[in-house]
Design a protein around this motif. Structure first.
Motif, PDB file in Angstrom:
ATOM      1  N   ASP A 253      -0.309   3.593  -2.761  1.00  0.00           N
ATOM      2  CA  ASP A 253      -1.559   4.252  -2.355  1.00  0.00           C
ATOM      3  C   ASP A 253      -1.261   5.389  -1.396  1.00  0.00           C
ATOM      4  O   ASP A 253      -1.836   6.472  -1.498  1.00  0.00           O
ATOM      5  CB  ASP A 253      -2.491   3.248  -1.659  1.00  0.00           C
ATOM      6  CG  ASP A 253      -3.100   2.269  -2.648  1.00  0.00           C
ATOM      7  OD1 ASP A 253      -3.018   2.531  -3.856  1.00  0.00           O
ATOM      8  OD2 ASP A 253      -3.655   1.248  -2.203  1.00  0.00           O
ATOM      9  N   ALA A 254      -0.340   5.120  -0.447  1.00  0.00           N
ATOM     10  CA  ALA A 254      -0.001   6.140   0.534  1.00  0.00           C
ATOM     11  C   ALA A 254       0.609   7.365  -0.137  1.00  0.00           C
ATOM     12  O   ALA A 254       0.281   8.500   0.213  1.00  0.00           O
ATOM     13  CB  ALA A 254       0.969   5.572   1.569  1.00  0.00           C
ATOM     14  N   LEU A 255       1.463   7.129  -1.142  1.00  0.00           N
ATOM     15  CA  LEU A 255       2.045   8.254  -1.882  1.00  0.00           C
ATOM     16  C   LEU A 255       0.961   9.089  -2.535  1.00  0.00           C
ATOM     17  O   LEU A 255       0.955  10.313  -2.437  1.00  0.00           O
ATOM     18  CB  LEU A 255       2.969   7.735  -2.984  1.00  0.00           C
ATOM     19  CG  LEU A 255       4.451   7.594  -2.721  1.00  0.00           C
ATOM     20  CD1 LEU A 255       5.142   7.230  -4.019  1.00  0.00           C
ATOM     21  CD2 LEU A 255       5.043   8.881  -2.186  1.00  0.00           C
ATOM     22  N   ARG A 256       0.039   8.411  -3.219  1.00  0.00           N
ATOM     23  CA  ARG A 256      -1.062   9.133  -3.870  1.00  0.00           C
ATOM     24  C   ARG A 256      -1.845   9.957  -2.864  1.00  0.00           C
ATOM     25  O   ARG A 256      -2.242  11.084  -3.147  1.00  0.00           O
ATOM     26  CB  ARG A 256      -2.027   8.138  -4.542  1.00  0.00           C
ATOM     27  CG  ARG A 256      -1.560   7.648  -5.868  1.00  0.00           C
ATOM     28  CD  ARG A 256      -2.669   6.803  -6.490  1.00  0.00           C
ATOM     29  NE  ARG A 256      -2.128   5.829  -7.411  1.00  0.00           N
ATOM     30  CZ  ARG A 256      -1.787   6.129  -8.667  1.00  0.00           C
ATOM     31  NH1 ARG A 256      -1.958   7.337  -9.128  1.00  0.00           N
ATOM     32  NH2 ARG A 256      -1.287   5.192  -9.436  1.00  0.00           N
ATOM     33  N   CYS A 257      -2.082   9.348  -1.686  1.00  0.00           N
ATOM     34  CA  CYS A 257      -2.875  10.042  -0.683  1.00  0.00           C
ATOM     35  C   CYS A 257      -2.135  11.222  -0.085  1.00  0.00           C
ATOM     36  O   CYS A 257      -2.733  12.056   0.568  1.00  0.00           O
ATOM     37  CB  CYS A 257      -3.302   9.087   0.429  1.00  0.00           C
ATOM     38  SG  CYS A 257      -4.590   8.005  -0.140  1.00  0.00           S
ATOM     39  N   MET A 258      -0.803  11.261  -0.263  1.00  0.00           N
ATOM     40  CA  MET A 258      -0.057  12.441   0.174  1.00  0.00           C
ATOM     41  C   MET A 258       0.065  13.434  -0.967  1.00  0.00           C
ATOM     42  O   MET A 258       0.894  14.340  -0.909  1.00  0.00           O
ATOM     43  CB  MET A 258       1.338  12.036   0.609  1.00  0.00           C
ATOM     44  CG  MET A 258       1.396  11.365   1.932  1.00  0.00           C
ATOM     45  SD  MET A 258       3.130  11.089   2.240  1.00  0.00           S
ATOM     46  CE  MET A 258       3.031   9.577   3.051  1.00  0.00           C
ATOM     47  N   ALA A 259      -0.738  13.235  -2.017  1.00  0.00           N
ATOM     48  CA  ALA A 259      -0.697  14.118  -3.180  1.00  0.00           C
ATOM     49  C   ALA A 259       0.674  14.103  -3.847  1.00  0.00           C
ATOM     50  O   ALA A 259       1.111  15.096  -4.402  1.00  0.00           O
ATOM     51  CB  ALA A 259      -1.111  15.545  -2.818  1.00  0.00           C
ATOM     52  N   LEU A 260       1.376  12.961  -3.752  1.00  0.00           N
ATOM     53  CA  LEU A 260       2.653  12.810  -4.452  1.00  0.00           C
ATOM     54  C   LEU A 260       2.440  11.790  -5.558  1.00  0.00           C
ATOM     55  O   LEU A 260       2.121  10.640  -5.274  1.00  0.00           O
ATOM     56  CB  LEU A 260       3.742  12.315  -3.498  1.00  0.00           C
ATOM     57  CG  LEU A 260       4.067  13.241  -2.332  1.00  0.00           C
ATOM     58  CD1 LEU A 260       5.050  12.583  -1.393  1.00  0.00           C
ATOM     59  CD2 LEU A 260       4.619  14.547  -2.840  1.00  0.00           C
ATOM     60  N   HIS A 261       2.588  12.225  -6.802  1.00  0.00           N
ATOM     61  CA  HIS A 261       2.345  11.308  -7.904  1.00  0.00           C
ATOM     62  C   HIS A 261       3.480  10.281  -7.966  1.00  0.00           C
ATOM     63  O   HIS A 261       4.643  10.666  -7.984  1.00  0.00           O
ATOM     64  CB  HIS A 261       2.253  12.075  -9.220  1.00  0.00           C
ATOM     65  CG  HIS A 261       1.534  11.322 -10.284  1.00  0.00           C
ATOM     66  ND1 HIS A 261       2.074  10.185 -10.832  1.00  0.00           N
ATOM     67  CD2 HIS A 261       0.338  11.496 -10.873  1.00  0.00           C
ATOM     68  CE1 HIS A 261       1.235   9.713 -11.732  1.00  0.00           C
ATOM     69  NE2 HIS A 261       0.165  10.490 -11.770  1.00  0.00           N
TER      70      HIS A 261
ATOM     71  N   GLU B 275       0.817  -1.234   0.000  1.00  0.00           N
ATOM     72  CA  GLU B 275       0.000   0.000   0.000  1.00  0.00           C
ATOM     73  C   GLU B 275       0.843   1.274   0.000  1.00  0.00           C
ATOM     74  O   GLU B 275       0.330   2.361   0.218  1.00  0.00           O
ATOM     75  CB  GLU B 275      -0.946   0.050   1.219  1.00  0.00           C
ATOM     76  CG  GLU B 275      -1.991  -1.053   1.247  1.00  0.00           C
ATOM     77  CD  GLU B 275      -2.883  -0.979   2.481  1.00  0.00           C
ATOM     78  OE1 GLU B 275      -2.321  -0.911   3.580  1.00  0.00           O
ATOM     79  OE2 GLU B 275      -4.111  -0.983   2.333  1.00  0.00           O
ATOM     80  N   GLU B 276       2.159   1.138  -0.256  1.00  0.00           N
ATOM     81  CA  GLU B 276       2.994   2.339  -0.217  1.00  0.00           C
ATOM     82  C   GLU B 276       2.672   3.294  -1.368  1.00  0.00           C
ATOM     83  O   GLU B 276       2.731   4.512  -1.210  1.00  0.00           O
ATOM     84  CB  GLU B 276       4.483   1.954  -0.273  1.00  0.00           C
ATOM     85  CG  GLU B 276       4.970   1.306   1.009  1.00  0.00           C
ATOM     86  CD  GLU B 276       6.419   0.887   0.934  1.00  0.00           C
ATOM     87  OE1 GLU B 276       7.219   1.603   0.333  1.00  0.00           O
ATOM     88  OE2 GLU B 276       6.748  -0.185   1.479  1.00  0.00           O
TER      89      GLU B 276
END
Lengths: 265, 283
Positions: free
Chosen positions: A134-142, A131-132
């Motif tokens: 997903d976590a990046l996306r959720c931090m608004a980091l593409h 899920e890393e």
């Protein structure tokens, strides 16, 4: 019969889907590498430096060693044939030109697809599973900006360098054989090896290496980021990355060589 | 019991509104009209059995899955209308704690917590390091900055994940199964943290869980999902006193009841007999 046609159709569709996926990923990478920085979104510089070391510097020993060996083998095989014509002294230019135009970039790329391509696919695949991503996306980091641009960029810089290294190591391998078995002096070998070489031999090889680097990193990133099905999926993606990228490298190499032979002789 | 949620942009004090969410995977409908409101400063617990659609609901709200129908508003912005850029602006206002913590394994604990601050603020590196210490202190993990995620336990990973989720001082935090795989004490610590964030900092929470003890402890409102639909929606007391037999079976954790897990004895015997007949016919 119907089953066979169905199977061929499915394989065809899979190939098209993969080519499309890799191409889309590379276009996205170009966007985040060249367009997004002007909008204030910079790729991760620290990660880029780390990738240069991981993908490039750490590959130096194996690329040098294997290219040296291939140069040695090539020199022996060439000399074996030339001896029948009594023209063993033509070994250096033959080996040098074949290496610079073809074998250096190809050997380097194949080693890198096994060493770096597999590592990229496994790393990204594990990140998907954990899920890393997903976590990046959720931090608004593409993920493309943050993970893929540094990997693709670093390999694009490093693979031509490694190809040059492979050229040098391979020619040195040929010299090692020439000096020990054919009693060639260093000066004679050098003069003879580079007498017939033109600049285009070198840069056509390096251009190929640059294109191969995009094939390797594109396929590896695509396979890694699209992993499904846990640990088994990561293993599958890693294997497929190596197989598909070696396949793609040899196919594209054939096309390139034909273009350089027929169209720009 | 199922308080109707109007199909219109919510008023200011409702931070998140879902109206009739529909999601399909390969034609199979996993969400079928899920609606609820989350008020600012409130803890909403989404619960339900495995495969009821609670994780899918969460993934839709944080923008990892696209909706097939229905509407949802996050901070007053309709999420299906939001472009990637607009959604990224929303993402800076909420944090997510993933089931496994989802820490970046290549970075240390400190770097994990610092990442959102480095990427989304113009703060000086020294200030960021102070903030990292503050966030780790909040989850009780000072002094662990230099360890890699592989060197700490599952419960610690989850707490670091929470520290990272609240690094940018979000207004809303989503939790995916916060107590899954943790021992009762660590699980209670996480519950305390959720309540702390609510009471001390006014952070709104949306928690997906199937742990009944912690659900009733932390919830202001609860949604019970069953086969992609909202079966019950209300305060913990309303849920506890619900007359729905499925809800009652779930909160008491009874193996027998209306939730079909085991096939009944008669059905089983019938299919077995049919299977045997088939075999005998073939020979």
């Amino acid at each position: 019969m119907v089953k066979t046609i169905e199977l061929i159709g499915r394989i065809f569709l899979d190939v098209i889907r993969e080519i499309g996926g890799v191409a889309t990923l590379l276009v996205e990478t170009c966007y985040f590498a060249f367009v997004a920085p002007f909008r204030g979104e910079f790729p991760d510089r620290k990660n880029f430096g780390k990738q240069l070391v991981e993908e490039g510097i750490k590959s130096i020993p194996i690329v040098a060693l294997l290219s040296f060996t291939v140069g040695l083998i090539l020199a022996m095989q060439t000399a074996y044939n030339l001896r029948k014509l009594g023209a063993e002294s033509y070994m250096p230019p033959l080996v040098a030109i074949a290496t610079v135009r073809e074998l250096g970039p190809l050997i380097a790329s194949i080693i890198i697809s096994g060493r770096v391509g597999a590592a990229i696919a496994a790393e990204l695949g594990t990140m998907v599973v954990a899920e890393e991503i997903d976590a990046l996306r959720c931090m608004a980091l593409h993920p493309t900006r943050f993970l893929i641009v540094p990997k693709v960029g670093a390999l694009l810089i490093m693979l031509p360098c490694l190809a040059m290294l492979a050229d040098a190591a391979s020619i040195f391998g040929a010299y090692a054989f020439g000096a020990s078995a054919l009693q060639m002096s260093a000066a004679k070998f050098r003069q003879f090896a580079f007498e017939y070489m033109v600049a285009r031999d070198l840069w056509s090889g390096l251009l190929k290496a640059a294109v191969f680097s995009l094939l390797i990193s594109g396929i590896a990133c695509y396979k890694g980021i699209t992993v499904t099905g846990g640990a088994e999926g990561v293993g599958r993606a890693t294997t497929q990355t190596v197989v598909h990228s070696i396949f793609a490298i040899i196919l594209v190499d054939g096309i390139f060589t034909a273009i350089f032979y027929f169209i720009f002789p | 019991m199922n308080a109707p949620v109007p199909n219109e942009p919510p008023p200011e004090d409702i931070i998140l509104r879902a109206h009739g969410l529909v999601k399909e995977f390969d034609g199979r409908r996993v969400l079928d009209g899920v609606s609820f409101d989350v008020k600012r400063g409130e803890v909403l617990v989404i619960m339900g059995g495995s495969g009821c659609g609670k994780s899918t609901t969460l993934r839709i709200l944080i923008g990892l899955e696209k909706l097939n129908g229905g509407r949802a508003w996050l901070f007053g912005k309709e999420i299906s209308q939001a472009s990637e850029k607009e959604f990224n602006a929303l993402r800076r206002r909420f944090g997510v704690l993933f089931q496994s913590g989802a820490l970046f394994n290549s970075m240390t604990v400190g770097e994990n917590v610092a990442l959102p601050l480095q990427q989304h603020s113009d703060l000086d590196e020294n200030i960021i390091q102070i903030m990292v210490r503050m966030k780790l202190e909040m989850v009780g993990l000072t002094g662990f900055e230099h360890l890699k995620p592989s060197e700490i336990s599952g419960g610690m990973k989850k707490r670091v994940g929470l520290a990272r989720a609240i690094a940018l001082d979000p207004e809303l935090v989503f939790y995916d199964e916060p107590s899954a795989g943790l021992d009762p004490v660590v699980s209670a610590v996480i519950d305390e943290l959720i309540l702390d964030l609510k009471n001390k900092m006014g952070i709104t929470s949306v928690v997906v869980t199937h742990h009944m003890d912690s659900a009733f402890k932390i919830a202001d409102k609860m949604v019970y999902l069953y086969q992609g639909r909202v079966l019950a929606y209300g305060t913990p007391d309303e849920i506890r006193n619900s007359d729905d037999p499925i809800v009652q079976q779930f909160i008491r954790g009874e193996p027998d009841g209306p939730i079909p897990l085991k096939t009944s004895r008669d059905v089983y015997l019938q299919t077995l007999a049919g299977f045997a007949d088939e075999r005998i016919d073939k020979t």
